[in-house]
Design a protein around this motif. Structure first.
Motif, PDB file in Angstrom:
ATOM      1  N   ARG A 315       0.818  -1.217   0.000  1.00  0.00           N
ATOM      2  CA  ARG A 315       0.000   0.000   0.000  1.00  0.00           C
ATOM      3  C   ARG A 315       0.853   1.269   0.000  1.00  0.00           C
ATOM      4  O   ARG A 315       0.328   2.376   0.127  1.00  0.00           O
ATOM      5  N   ASP A 316       2.185   1.106  -0.124  1.00  0.00           N
ATOM      6  CA  ASP A 316       3.115   2.241  -0.133  1.00  0.00           C
ATOM      7  C   ASP A 316       3.014   3.069   1.143  1.00  0.00           C
ATOM      8  O   ASP A 316       3.186   4.295   1.136  1.00  0.00           O
ATOM      9  N   GLU A 317       2.752   2.409   2.262  1.00  0.00           N
ATOM     10  CA  GLU A 317       2.625   3.107   3.540  1.00  0.00           C
ATOM     11  C   GLU A 317       3.915   3.068   4.359  1.00  0.00           C
ATOM     12  O   GLU A 317       3.968   3.637   5.455  1.00  0.00           O
ATOM     13  N   GLN A 318       4.948   2.410   3.855  1.00  0.00           N
ATOM     14  CA  GLN A 318       6.210   2.338   4.584  1.00  0.00           C
ATOM     15  C   GLN A 318       6.999   3.641   4.442  1.00  0.00           C
ATOM     16  O   GLN A 318       6.678   4.482   3.602  1.00  0.00           O
ATOM     17  N   ALA A 319       8.013   3.791   5.259  1.00  0.00           N
ATOM     18  CA  ALA A 319       8.854   4.985   5.183  1.00  0.00           C
ATOM     19  C   ALA A 319       9.478   5.086   3.789  1.00  0.00           C
ATOM     20  O   ALA A 319      10.084   4.127   3.309  1.00  0.00           O
ATOM     21  N   PRO A 320       9.351   6.235   3.127  1.00  0.00           N
ATOM     22  CA  PRO A 320       9.913   6.400   1.782  1.00  0.00           C
ATOM     23  C   PRO A 320      11.396   6.761   1.844  1.00  0.00           C
ATOM     24  O   PRO A 320      11.777   7.927   1.670  1.00  0.00           O
ATOM     25  N   VAL A 321      12.236   5.780   2.118  1.00  0.00           N
ATOM     26  CA  VAL A 321      13.666   6.024   2.309  1.00  0.00           C
ATOM     27  C   VAL A 321      14.475   5.099   1.407  1.00  0.00           C
ATOM     28  O   VAL A 321      14.025   4.013   1.037  1.00  0.00           O
ATOM     29  N   PRO A 322      15.703   5.503   1.039  1.00  0.00           N
ATOM     30  CA  PRO A 322      16.587   4.587   0.299  1.00  0.00           C
ATOM     31  C   PRO A 322      16.882   3.349   1.132  1.00  0.00           C
ATOM     32  O   PRO A 322      16.911   3.395   2.366  1.00  0.00           O
ATOM     33  N   ILE A 323      17.129   2.234   0.429  1.00  0.00           N
ATOM     34  CA  ILE A 323      17.383   0.986   1.140  1.00  0.00           C
ATOM     35  C   ILE A 323      18.544   0.234   0.508  1.00  0.00           C
ATOM     36  O   ILE A 323      18.771   0.305  -0.706  1.00  0.00           O
ATOM     37  N   LEU A 324      19.282  -0.464   1.358  1.00  0.00           N
ATOM     38  CA  LEU A 324      20.302  -1.423   0.947  1.00  0.00           C
ATOM     39  C   LEU A 324      19.907  -2.745   1.601  1.00  0.00           C
ATOM     40  O   LEU A 324      19.780  -2.807   2.830  1.00  0.00           O
ATOM     41  N   ALA A 325      19.647  -3.773   0.798  1.00  0.00           N
ATOM     42  CA  ALA A 325      19.146  -5.033   1.347  1.00  0.00           C
ATOM     43  C   ALA A 325      19.689  -6.208   0.547  1.00  0.00           C
ATOM     44  O   ALA A 325      19.910  -6.105  -0.659  1.00  0.00           O
ATOM     45  N   GLY A 326      19.885  -7.319   1.229  1.00  0.00           N
ATOM     46  CA  GLY A 326      20.362  -8.505   0.533  1.00  0.00           C
ATOM     47  C   GLY A 326      20.342  -9.717   1.430  1.00  0.00           C
ATOM     48  O   GLY A 326      19.828  -9.698   2.552  1.00  0.00           O
ATOM     49  N   PHE A 327      20.919 -10.799   0.915  1.00  0.00           N
ATOM     50  CA  PHE A 327      20.930 -12.060   1.648  1.00  0.00           C
ATOM     51  C   PHE A 327      22.180 -12.836   1.282  1.00  0.00           C
ATOM     52  O   PHE A 327      22.949 -12.436   0.403  1.00  0.00           O
ATOM     53  N   ASN A 328      22.387 -13.955   1.974  1.00  0.00           N
ATOM     54  CA  ASN A 328      23.596 -14.755   1.818  1.00  0.00           C
ATOM     55  C   ASN A 328      23.280 -16.055   1.102  1.00  0.00           C
ATOM     56  O   ASN A 328      22.225 -16.656   1.336  1.00  0.00           O
ATOM     57  N   SER A 329      24.194 -16.516   0.276  1.00  0.00           N
ATOM     58  CA  SER A 329      23.916 -17.718  -0.517  1.00  0.00           C
ATOM     59  C   SER A 329      23.794 -18.966   0.336  1.00  0.00           C
ATOM     60  O   SER A 329      23.124 -19.919  -0.047  1.00  0.00           O
ATOM     61  N   GLY A 330      24.408 -18.976   1.519  1.00  0.00           N
ATOM     62  CA  GLY A 330      24.350 -20.154   2.386  1.00  0.00           C
ATOM     63  C   GLY A 330      23.546 -19.939   3.652  1.00  0.00           C
ATOM     64  O   GLY A 330      23.840 -20.569   4.680  1.00  0.00           O
ATOM     65  N   GLU A 331      22.515 -19.083   3.608  1.00  0.00           N
ATOM     66  CA  GLU A 331      21.765 -18.709   4.806  1.00  0.00           C
ATOM     67  C   GLU A 331      21.454 -19.888   5.732  1.00  0.00           C
ATOM     68  O   GLU A 331      21.649 -19.813   6.947  1.00  0.00           O
ATOM     69  N   ILE A 332      20.964 -20.986   5.172  1.00  0.00           N
ATOM     70  CA  ILE A 332      20.405 -22.052   6.007  1.00  0.00           C
ATOM     71  C   ILE A 332      21.471 -23.070   6.412  1.00  0.00           C
ATOM     72  O   ILE A 332      21.208 -23.961   7.213  1.00  0.00           O
ATOM     73  N   ARG A 333      22.686 -22.952   5.888  1.00  0.00           N
ATOM     74  CA  ARG A 333      23.729 -23.939   6.225  1.00  0.00           C
ATOM     75  C   ARG A 333      24.061 -23.942   7.716  1.00  0.00           C
ATOM     76  O   ARG A 333      24.457 -24.978   8.261  1.00  0.00           O
ATOM     77  N   SER A 334      23.888 -22.815   8.377  1.00  0.00           N
ATOM     78  CA  SER A 334      24.126 -22.760   9.821  1.00  0.00           C
ATOM     79  C   SER A 334      22.817 -22.797  10.608  1.00  0.00           C
ATOM     80  O   SER A 334      22.836 -22.684  11.841  1.00  0.00           O
TER      81      SER A 334
END
Length: 544
Positions: A315-334
């Protein structure tokens, strides 16, 4: 402040040994006078309280501002960690826990000596909302601060102390809500930063909130919370997971209401009312609660949080700010304990997927084939939770016209290869903070090599420059494309490389599944992925 400095100079001249004392940095902030530690070109202040201690009658209440304290407060040592269970088994994430207390609402600041109007980077630790501390050595802010930013790390209430909802607590609240105390703590810390960080050389008009795992979940909730609006200007979400949350009183998305969960927990603890709950010794609560299977989580209360995160962002109700986001290729290995038991063989795996995913089964099996069930289960959970969330975040912010920077952390080294932990969950943290020598005792040790130092320098540059300008740049590193540029991303392997269109079609597959579950209204979209997935709800208007 001038009188304090004059007194220090007089003491340095008249008294033996006073010169060392005079070197301690002293700041007169609106909250009160603090003295910290000089670390070469940095001023470091630890354990600064940002709210009244939530003890006694304040247990399970919203944080209250502290009045200005008298005299100079010693902020040379970290504050107590918030109450949490002691680890039951060895873990690569485990530290020897410091002193714990309910009186734990404190923050830490690393500021360049000459900071004036510097960007501010506020770190929210992970730990499933149940464990962790802003004082963990891996979060030491020194290396980032030496890039010209003021770094702040915070504590917030955990477990039952931070997220417990109950009808009795809602009845005594002016807003008739309960739970979400940990999120309210985070908002209170940001309000403290807004009022005080200028005295430490920071710019309250240029604040970045950042976190990993549950810290990144918190970043998303802060982006959604009306009370946090205007307290930050950029966001970093590392390995976030946009899962469904329970309603405070309503049964939504197949989840037991938070007040019902709370009443059941109180009964298991033998507490007849809120007074009896507040009489429980704080030191006994974490272990007793852990034994019940209680899991802390925010709730949709209509006040702090209006609706599910996916709905807020759609609904575009979140804060309108720049974002840097990502994830790791082995997230679930640990995090293999999160995976369900694998099927007996390839035929059983494929049959289970076809039953669960219906018309999406072919697309699922193409990406997560039966020929290697173990790897497919790891990848499916990674993509459905962390990959889908990260790409959804950058896509939503890009649609608002904000800078949106997406990454895949895919870096390993000999110790991670030896333990089959390539790019595991949280593996990027020592690269972001430059704390390769300060990881937990069982963490796969990072080599002290030129290649590793260069990668650490590049990642620190990207994060610090994003906090400064909203655009990640690294000295000698490739340009990081905006997600709006053909789904641009940065592939962080042995060296960073720019790319476009990561894992084509994968986020769309998981979005389609979540859309069906949201429309059905009685299915969560948490860890029920792959062979643990319930049958796909029928197609409805607006969903594939």
């Amino acid at each position: 402040m001038r009188r304090l400095r004059t007194l220090a100079l007089v003491l340095a001249v008249l008294l033996p040994g006073a010169a060392a004392a005079a070197a301690e940095p002293v700041v007169d902030a609106p909250a009160g006078v603090v003295h910290g530690v000089q670390d070469r070109d940095l001023r470091v202040f630890r354990g600064i309280p940002y709210a009244e201690p939530p003890v006694g009658e304040r247990r399970w209440r919203a944080p209250a501002p502290l009045p200005r304290w008298d005299g100079a407060r010693d902020t040379t040592r970290f504050g107590a960690a918030c109450m949490q269970p002691k680890p039951q088994a060895p873990s690569i994430y485990g530290w020897d826990l410091p002193a714990m207390s309910e009186d734990c609402l404190s923050l830490n600041i690393w500021a360049p000596q000459d900071a004036r109007g510097a960007p501010v980077f506020v770190w929210i630790h992970g730990g499933a909302l149940a464990s962790g501390s802003g004082a963990d050595p891996i979060y030491d802010g020194s290396a980032l601060a030496r890039r010209g930013i003021v770094v702040v790390s915070i504590n917030y209430r955990l477990g039952m102390f931070g997220w417990f909802a109950h009808p009795g607590l809602s009845a005594e609240s002016p807003d008739h809500v309960s739970g979400n105390y940990g999120l309210l703590d985070q908002i209170a810390a940001l309000e403290w930063v807004k009022r005080n960080i200028g005295a430490f050389g920071g710019n309250a008009g240029n604040v970045t909130i950042a976190g990993e795992s549950a810290g990144a979940l918190s970043v998303m909730y802060l982006m959604a919370a009306p009370a946090a609006r205007g307290l930050f200007h950029k966001a970093v979400a590392q390995s976030a997971y946009m899962v469904s949350a329970p309603g405070l009183r309503d049964r939504i998305n197949g989840m037991v209401p938070a007040e019902v969960q709370g009443a059941e927990l109180a009964a298991k603890l033998g507490a007849a009312d809120i007074a009896a709950l507040r009489a429980l010794p704080a030191a006994d609560i974490p272990a007793r609660v852990a034994a019940t299977g209680y899991f802390p989580f925010p709730n949709i209360d209509g006040k702090t949080l209006s609706r599910q995160l996916v709905d807020t962002f759609d609904r575009d109700e979140q804060a309108p700010v720049p974002i840097l986001a990502g994830f790791n290729s082995g997230e679930i290995r640990s995090l293999r304990f999160l995976l369900p038991k694998p099927p007996a063989d390839a035929a059983a795996y494929e049959a289970t997927i076809r039953t669960a995913y219906g018309e999406f089964a072919d697309a699922f099996l193409t990406r997560y084939p039966a020929k290697d069930i173990g790897e497919s289960m790891l990848a499916a959970t990674r993509d459905a939770m962390y990959g889908w969330t990260a790409e959804r975040l950058v896509s939503n912010q890009a649609a608002l016209g904000q800078g949106a920077y997406f990454y895949l952390f895919d870096h390993g080294y000999p110790a991670t290869a030896q333990w089959n932990l390539h790019a595991f969950h949280a593996a990027e943290l020592p690269y972001v903070f430059g704390t390769a020598a300060r990881t937990p005792p069982l963490w796969p040790k990072i080599p002290d090599s030129l290649a590793e130092r260069r990668l650490i320098a590049a990642i620190g540059d990207y994060w610090a420059s994003f906090a400064t300008t909203g655009r990640p740049v690294a000295k000698g590193g490739p340009d990081w494309p905006d997600y709006a540029d053909n789904r641009g991303f940065l592939h962080i392997a042995d060296t960073p490389r720019a790319g476009h269109n990561l894992f084509p079609g994968t986020a769309a597959l998981h979005e389609a599944v979540v859309c069906r579950r949201r429309a059905a209204g009685d299915v969560p979209w948490n860890w029920n992925i792959g062979v643990a997935s319930p049958p796909l709800p029928p197609k409805t208007e607006g969903c594939q």
